[in-house]
Scaffold this active site. Structure first.
Site, PDB file in Angstrom:
ATOM      1  CE  LYS A   1      -4.074  -2.039   2.303  1.00 28.08           C
ATOM      2  NZ  LYS A   1      -4.892  -2.011   3.544  1.00 28.08           N
TER       3      LYS A   1
ATOM      4  CE1 TYR B   1      -9.504  -2.753   0.498  1.00 29.99           C
ATOM      5  CE2 TYR B   1      -8.683  -0.785  -0.607  1.00 29.99           C
ATOM      6  CZ  TYR B   1      -8.462  -1.909   0.175  1.00 29.99           C
ATOM      7  OH  TYR B   1      -7.192  -2.175   0.638  1.00 29.99           O
TER       8      TYR B   1
ATOM      9  CG  PHE C   1     -13.283   1.452   7.268  1.00 26.19           C
ATOM     10  CD1 PHE C   1     -12.819   0.839   6.103  1.00 26.19           C
ATOM     11  CD2 PHE C   1     -14.072   0.696   8.127  1.00 26.19           C
ATOM     12  CE1 PHE C   1     -13.145  -0.472   5.799  1.00 26.19           C
ATOM     13  CE2 PHE C   1     -14.395  -0.636   7.836  1.00 26.19           C
ATOM     14  CZ  PHE C   1     -13.933  -1.211   6.664  1.00 26.19           C
TER      15      PHE C   1
ATOM     16  NE  ARG D   1      -6.611 -11.995   5.343  1.00 19.92           N
ATOM     17  CZ  ARG D   1      -7.297 -10.841   5.360  1.00 19.92           C
ATOM     18  NH1 ARG D   1      -7.223  -9.997   4.325  1.00 19.92           N
ATOM     19  NH2 ARG D   1      -8.023 -10.504   6.387  1.00 19.92           N
TER      20      ARG D   1
ATOM     21  CB  THR E   1      -7.543  -5.861   9.798  1.00 21.28           C
ATOM     22  OG1 THR E   1      -7.996  -7.011   9.065  1.00 21.28           O
ATOM     23  CG2 THR E   1      -7.887  -4.602   9.037  1.00 21.28           C
TER      24      THR E   1
ATOM     25  NE  ARG F   1      -2.536  -5.660   7.224  1.00 20.98           N
ATOM     26  CZ  ARG F   1      -3.684  -6.182   6.832  1.00 20.98           C
ATOM     27  NH1 ARG F   1      -4.264  -7.138   7.540  1.00 20.98           N
ATOM     28  NH2 ARG F   1      -4.268  -5.759   5.727  1.00 20.98           N
TER      29      ARG F   1
ATOM     30  CG  ASN G   1      -3.825  -2.194   7.061  1.00 11.63           C
ATOM     31  OD1 ASN G   1      -3.669  -1.703   5.957  1.00 11.63           O
ATOM     32  ND2 ASN G   1      -4.865  -2.927   7.389  1.00 11.63           N
TER      33      ASN G   1
ATOM     34  CG  HIS H   1      -5.444  -6.056  -0.247  1.00 10.43           C
ATOM     35  ND1 HIS H   1      -6.679  -6.060   0.366  1.00 10.43           N
ATOM     36  CD2 HIS H   1      -5.539  -6.908  -1.308  1.00 10.43           C
ATOM     37  CE1 HIS H   1      -7.487  -6.876  -0.318  1.00 10.43           C
ATOM     38  NE2 HIS H   1      -6.818  -7.397  -1.333  1.00 10.43           N
TER      39      HIS H   1
ATOM     40  CD  GLU I   1      -9.034  -8.757  -3.543  1.00 12.37           C
ATOM     41  OE1 GLU I   1      -9.711  -8.238  -2.640  1.00 12.37           O
ATOM     42  OE2 GLU I   1      -7.919  -9.305  -3.330  1.00 12.37           O
TER      43      GLU I   1
HETATM   44  P1  IDP Z   1      -8.095  -6.645   5.561  1.00  7.37           P
HETATM   45  O1  IDP Z   1      -7.271  -5.671   4.760  1.00  7.37           O
HETATM   46  O2  IDP Z   1      -7.307  -7.240   6.688  1.00  7.37           O
HETATM   47  O3  IDP Z   1      -8.747  -7.691   4.686  1.00  7.37           O
HETATM   48  P2  IDP Z   1     -10.702  -5.388   5.756  1.00  7.37           P
HETATM   49  O4  IDP Z   1     -11.642  -5.554   6.894  1.00  7.37           O
HETATM   50  O5  IDP Z   1     -11.053  -6.065   4.468  1.00  7.37           O
HETATM   51  O6  IDP Z   1      -9.253  -5.816   6.254  1.00  7.37           O
HETATM   52  O7  IDP Z   1     -10.561  -3.830   5.505  1.00  7.37           O
HETATM   53  C1  IDP Z   1      -9.920  -3.337   4.337  1.00  7.37           C
HETATM   54  C2  IDP Z   1      -8.989  -2.222   4.708  1.00  7.37           C
HETATM   55  O8  IDP Z   1      -9.770  -1.124   5.185  1.00  7.37           O
HETATM   56  C3  IDP Z   1      -8.027  -2.531   5.859  1.00  7.37           C
HETATM   57  O9  IDP Z   1      -6.865  -3.203   5.437  1.00  7.37           O
HETATM   58  C4  IDP Z   1      -7.708  -1.136   6.350  1.00  7.37           C
HETATM   59  O10 IDP Z   1      -6.770  -0.491   5.460  1.00  7.37           O
HETATM   60  C5  IDP Z   1      -9.042  -0.439   6.197  1.00  7.37           C
HETATM   61  N1  IDP Z   1      -9.847  -0.504   7.429  1.00  7.37           N
HETATM   62  C6  IDP Z   1     -10.577  -1.539   7.866  1.00  7.37           C
HETATM   63  N2  IDP Z   1     -11.208  -1.261   9.013  1.00  7.37           N
HETATM   64  C7  IDP Z   1     -10.865   0.010   9.303  1.00  7.37           C
HETATM   65  C8  IDP Z   1     -11.199   0.885  10.379  1.00  7.37           C
HETATM   66  O11 IDP Z   1     -11.935   0.549  11.302  1.00  7.37           O
HETATM   67  N3  IDP Z   1     -10.631   2.140  10.330  1.00  7.37           N
HETATM   68  C9  IDP Z   1      -9.808   2.528   9.313  1.00  7.37           C
HETATM   69  N4  IDP Z   1      -9.476   1.727   8.279  1.00  7.37           N
HETATM   70  C10 IDP Z   1      -9.992   0.486   8.274  1.00  7.37           C
HETATM   71 MG    MG Z   2     -10.239  -7.570   3.254  1.00  9.92          MG
END
Ligand code: IDP
Ligand code: MG
Length: 149
Positions: free
Chosen positions: A9, A49, A57, A85, A91, A102, A112, A115, A126
């Site tokens: 990212k 997304y 978010f 993962r 996350t 992370r 973070n 992805h 994707e």
């Molecule tokens: P993942 O990347 O671990 O699969 P997801 O729940 O799919 O997590 O969320 C996608 C991305 O959205 C996360 O990697 C993070 O960058 C962002 N994100 C998710 N939840 C939050 C939040 O509560 N606050 C801010 N950003 C968030």
């Molecule tokens: Mg995800």
């Protein structure tokens, strides 16, 4: 063999962590079958997304992922999705296990670093968003028999 899509990212690219992150997946034994530096535009970000549309978010996430170049990779290996993962960590970096990307480089959920597709259907959705068929390669490495049993 299973494929998964990884995005290094904008924060990781800006912080000079491309090599570090690619190296972790490479050392793990995953085979890189696609890789490029690119700028994600808003339309692609929203498609990628879409599952998060409407969440609080979502808009900040679109701004974040389009804010600077990213490196996208298609990785291949047995259980590649789960392995990636686990290599990334939870996350929220604050909750990620030490030793994961992370945890080792991040502090906050909105920064973070990386992805990875979260399941086979997501990976199948994707990968073609980011790679045309002719951008993916199929090959064997001399070392494969020392990594794949
Ligand atoms: P993942 O990347 O671990 O699969 P997801 O729940 O799919 O997590 O969320 C996608 C991305 O959205 C996360 O990697 C993070 O960058 C962002 N994100 C998710 N939840 C939050 C939040 O509560 N606050 C801010 N950003 C968030
Ligand atoms: Mg995800």
């Amino acid at each position: 063999m299973e494929h998964t899509l990884v995005i290094i990212k904008p924060d990781a690219v800006q912080r000079g962590l491309i090599g570090e992150i690619v190296g972790r997946f490479e050392r793990r034994g995953l085979r890189i079958v696609g890789m490029k530096l690119m700028q994600i535009d808003e339309a692609l970000a929203r498609r990628h997304y879409a599952v998060h549309e409407g969440k609080p978010f979502y808009e900040p996430l679109i701004s974040y992922i389009t804010s600077s170049p990213v490196v996208v990779m298609a990785l291949e290996g047995n259980d590649a999705i789960e392995v990636v993962r686990r290599t990334m960590g939870a996350t929220n970096p604050a909750e990620a296990a030490p030793g994961t990307i992370r945890a080792d480089f991040g502090l906050e959920i909105g920064r973070n670093l990386v992805h990875g597709s979260d399941g086979p259907e997501t990976a199948a959705f994707e990968e073609p968003l980011f790679f045309d068929k002719d951008e993916l390669v199929s090959y064997e490495r001399a070392v494969d028999r020392w990594i794949f049993e």
